[in-house]
Each structure stands twice: as C-alpha cells, then as structure tokens.
Design a protein around this motif. Structure first.
Motif, mmCIF file in Angstrom:
data_model
loop_
_atom_site.group_PDB
_atom_site.id
_atom_site.type_symbol
_atom_site.label_atom_id
_atom_site.label_comp_id
_atom_site.label_asym_id
_atom_site.label_seq_id
_atom_site.Cartn_x
_atom_site.Cartn_y
_atom_site.Cartn_z
ATOM 1 N N CYS A 97 0.833 -1.207 0.000
ATOM 2 C CA CYS A 97 0.000 0.000 0.000
ATOM 3 C C CYS A 97 0.865 1.254 0.000
ATOM 4 O O CYS A 97 0.599 2.208 -0.742
ATOM 5 C CB CYS A 97 -0.917 0.022 1.221
ATOM 6 N N LEU A 98 1.900 1.257 0.823
ATOM 7 C CA LEU A 98 2.764 2.433 0.939
ATOM 8 C C LEU A 98 3.546 2.690 -0.340
ATOM 9 O O LEU A 98 3.774 3.842 -0.719
ATOM 10 C CB LEU A 98 3.727 2.271 2.119
ATOM 11 N N LEU A 99 3.967 1.621 -0.993
ATOM 12 C CA LEU A 99 4.740 1.761 -2.224
ATOM 13 C C LEU A 99 3.898 2.273 -3.391
ATOM 14 O O LEU A 99 4.439 2.841 -4.340
ATOM 15 C CB LEU A 99 5.392 0.428 -2.593
ATOM 16 N N THR A 100 2.611 2.083 -3.322
ATOM 17 C CA THR A 100 1.748 2.478 -4.446
ATOM 18 C C THR A 100 0.895 3.709 -4.155
ATOM 19 O O THR A 100 0.193 4.183 -5.040
ATOM 20 C CB THR A 100 0.825 1.311 -4.864
ATOM 21 N N ASP A 101 0.943 4.221 -2.934
ATOM 22 C CA ASP A 101 0.125 5.382 -2.567
ATOM 23 C C ASP A 101 0.982 6.385 -1.786
ATOM 24 O O ASP A 101 1.196 6.218 -0.578
ATOM 25 C CB ASP A 101 -1.070 4.925 -1.730
ATOM 26 N N PRO A 102 1.498 7.422 -2.462
ATOM 27 C CA PRO A 102 2.391 8.383 -1.796
ATOM 28 C C PRO A 102 1.785 9.050 -0.566
ATOM 29 O O PRO A 102 2.485 9.317 0.410
ATOM 30 C CB PRO A 102 2.681 9.415 -2.892
ATOM 31 N N GLU A 103 0.485 9.320 -0.585
ATOM 32 C CA GLU A 103 -0.151 9.963 0.571
ATOM 33 C C GLU A 103 -0.172 9.030 1.776
ATOM 34 O O GLU A 103 0.109 9.439 2.906
ATOM 35 C CB GLU A 103 -1.568 10.423 0.212
ATOM 36 N N LEU A 104 -0.492 7.762 1.544
ATOM 37 C CA LEU A 104 -0.446 6.789 2.640
ATOM 38 C C LEU A 104 0.974 6.644 3.179
ATOM 39 O O LEU A 104 1.178 6.540 4.392
ATOM 40 C CB LEU A 104 -0.947 5.418 2.177
ATOM 41 N N ALA A 105 1.952 6.638 2.281
ATOM 42 C CA ALA A 105 3.346 6.535 2.708
ATOM 43 C C ALA A 105 3.732 7.704 3.599
ATOM 44 O O ALA A 105 4.376 7.534 4.640
ATOM 45 C CB ALA A 105 4.270 6.452 1.491
ATOM 46 N N ALA A 152 -1.808 -5.776 -1.684
ATOM 47 C CA ALA A 152 -2.153 -4.526 -0.989
ATOM 48 C C ALA A 152 -3.564 -4.572 -0.417
ATOM 49 O O ALA A 152 -3.803 -4.104 0.704
ATOM 50 C CB ALA A 152 -1.995 -3.344 -1.938
ATOM 51 N N GLU A 153 -4.492 -5.123 -1.153
ATOM 52 C CA GLU A 153 -5.889 -5.116 -0.724
ATOM 53 C C GLU A 153 -6.178 -6.058 0.446
ATOM 54 O O GLU A 153 -7.203 -5.914 1.103
ATOM 55 C CB GLU A 153 -6.814 -5.439 -1.899
ATOM 56 N N LEU A 154 -5.280 -7.004 0.708
ATOM 57 C CA LEU A 154 -5.507 -7.936 1.818
ATOM 58 C C LEU A 154 -5.782 -7.219 3.135
ATOM 59 O O LEU A 154 -6.677 -7.594 3.887
ATOM 60 C CB LEU A 154 -4.306 -8.862 2.007
ATOM 61 N N HIS A 155 -4.988 -6.220 3.432
ATOM 62 C CA HIS A 155 -5.072 -5.567 4.747
ATOM 63 C C HIS A 155 -5.090 -4.046 4.661
ATOM 64 O O HIS A 155 -4.778 -3.372 5.646
ATOM 65 C CB HIS A 155 -3.927 -6.051 5.640
ATOM 66 N N ARG A 156 -5.470 -3.496 3.495
ATOM 67 C CA ARG A 156 -5.536 -2.037 3.332
ATOM 68 C C ARG A 156 -6.469 -1.400 4.364
ATOM 69 O O ARG A 156 -6.159 -0.374 4.958
ATOM 70 C CB ARG A 156 -5.982 -1.663 1.930
ATOM 71 N N ALA A 157 -7.609 -2.013 4.613
ATOM 72 C CA ALA A 157 -8.578 -1.444 5.560
ATOM 73 C C ALA A 157 -7.973 -1.323 6.959
ATOM 74 O O ALA A 157 -8.190 -0.314 7.649
ATOM 75 C CB ALA A 157 -9.854 -2.286 5.598
ATOM 76 N N ARG A 158 -7.209 -2.320 7.373
ATOM 77 C CA ARG A 158 -6.549 -2.252 8.694
ATOM 78 C C ARG A 158 -5.523 -1.139 8.735
ATOM 79 O O ARG A 158 -5.360 -0.457 9.752
ATOM 80 C CB ARG A 158 -5.877 -3.582 9.025
ATOM 81 N N LEU A 159 -4.791 -0.947 7.625
ATOM 82 C CA LEU A 159 -3.811 0.136 7.565
ATOM 83 C C LEU A 159 -4.519 1.484 7.680
ATOM 84 O O LEU A 159 -4.100 2.346 8.462
ATOM 85 C CB LEU A 159 -3.005 0.070 6.265
ATOM 86 N N LEU A 160 -5.583 1.653 6.926
ATOM 87 C CA LEU A 160 -6.331 2.910 6.985
ATOM 88 C C LEU A 160 -6.880 3.157 8.385
ATOM 89 O O LEU A 160 -6.830 4.286 8.894
ATOM 90 C CB LEU A 160 -7.458 2.909 5.954
ATOM 91 N N ASP A 161 -7.369 2.109 9.020
ATOM 92 C CA ASP A 161 -7.876 2.232 10.378
ATOM 93 C C ASP A 161 -6.749 2.605 11.345
ATOM 94 O O ASP A 161 -6.915 3.470 12.198
ATOM 95 C CB ASP A 161 -8.548 0.923 10.813
#
Length: 174
Positions: A97-105, A152-161
């Motif tokens: 997720c971090l490698l593909t989304d600069p804002e999340l990184a 990335a989609e496996l645990h994206r929701a947990r990262l966002l949370d």
C-alpha cells in the motif's frame, strides 16, 4: 529487553523483492531493495509500535508467506527457504500500500516518527517518500498499483484504520 523486528523486516522485504523483482541490473536491484526495505520497515513499525508488540512477534513468529505465495502464483515452499516463516502478511500488504500510494506513505512515515522505534534515532525514508526517476524505474513492478493490488488489498482497511486512529483530530467547535 529490546525486541528486534529485523528478521520480519528482512524476510518480508525479501518476499516482496522476489514477487516483484527489480527492472534492470545491479543498481536497479539495489534501489528496489532499499525501497522495499523502507516500506516494510515503516509497515512493521506501524504494525508493532511498541517494544512489547515487537517482543511478542519475535516469540510467536509472524505467520509466514503461504497465503502471499498463493496470491503471487508461487508454491508456499518453492525454494525450501526457512526465511519464509518470518514473512508477515500484514506487513507485506501494508508495505505494498505504501509503495503504491504516496499519501499513505507520508501519513505512515509521520506516524512512526512519533513511535518508540525512532526514539533518539534520525531515520529518513527518502526513497519511499520521494522516489526519483531511477527509483521509480528500478521498482516499476513493486510500485505498480495493478500488479501489487492482490497483496495490498488484503489488509488495506486495517492500515487505513491504524492511520486514522493515529492522526490528530481537530477539536469540534460548537
């Protein structure tokens, strides 16, 4: 006792590099590895924010790469390497997720900057946060949103949370 996340970080970065190899020669491989390690380090520090958390994963182990291997089209013990047992699925997903989304990184790096792992230690995540053209080219597969989406989609929701809970909130004004 200070717990060490380096086996989890090394194994998870290695898994990402094998699943999404560098494009180019030795320099590209080195640049891709640095980006993978920085993303995995941020993800691991977010997932295990305290020494207690890190100590628990060090004792229990992170779970291994079996599910990730299936997503990447590999056998779970393709090369018989024991390092695969130290791969953390959630950390790999968050790193993707971090490698593909600069804002999340950016949000994730800021969040770990306030945690226990960086106490008194200056750390820079430049290749993760502001990759230049060579970095982008070297890690073209690793940073390709469509290619890494299954992981990335496996645990994206947990990262966002996790990031949502760490972000400071503006006070409500009545």
């Amino acid at each position: 006792m200070q717990a060490d996340l380096s086996p989890v970080i090394a194994a998870t970065a290695q898994w990402l590099l094998r699943a999404y190899p560098a494009s180019g020669g030795a320099l590209a491989a080195a640049l891709c590895e640095v980006q993978a390690r920085q993303a995995v380090t941020v993800a691991a520090w977010l997932r295990y924010p305290t020494a207690m958390d890190a100590g628990l994963v060090e004792m229990a182990g992170p779970g291994g790469s079996a599910r990730l291997d299936g997503l990447a089209g590999r056998g779970s013990d393709e090369d018989g390497d024991a390092w695969r047992t130290w791969v953390d699925e959630v950390v790999a997903s968050w790193a993707a997720c971090l490698l593909t989304d600069p804002e999340l990184a950016r949000l994730a790096a800021a969040a770990v900057g306030e945690g226990e792992h960086l106490t008194g230690t200056p750390v820079e995540f430049r290749r993760l946060l502001t990759p230049d053209e060579r970095d982008q080219g070297a890690a073209a597969l690793l940073r390709h949103p469509d290619l890494v989406a299954p992981v990335a989609e496996l645990h994206r929701a947990r990262l966002l949370d996790t990031l949502d809970r760490r972000e400071p909130r503006e006070p409500l004004v009545a």
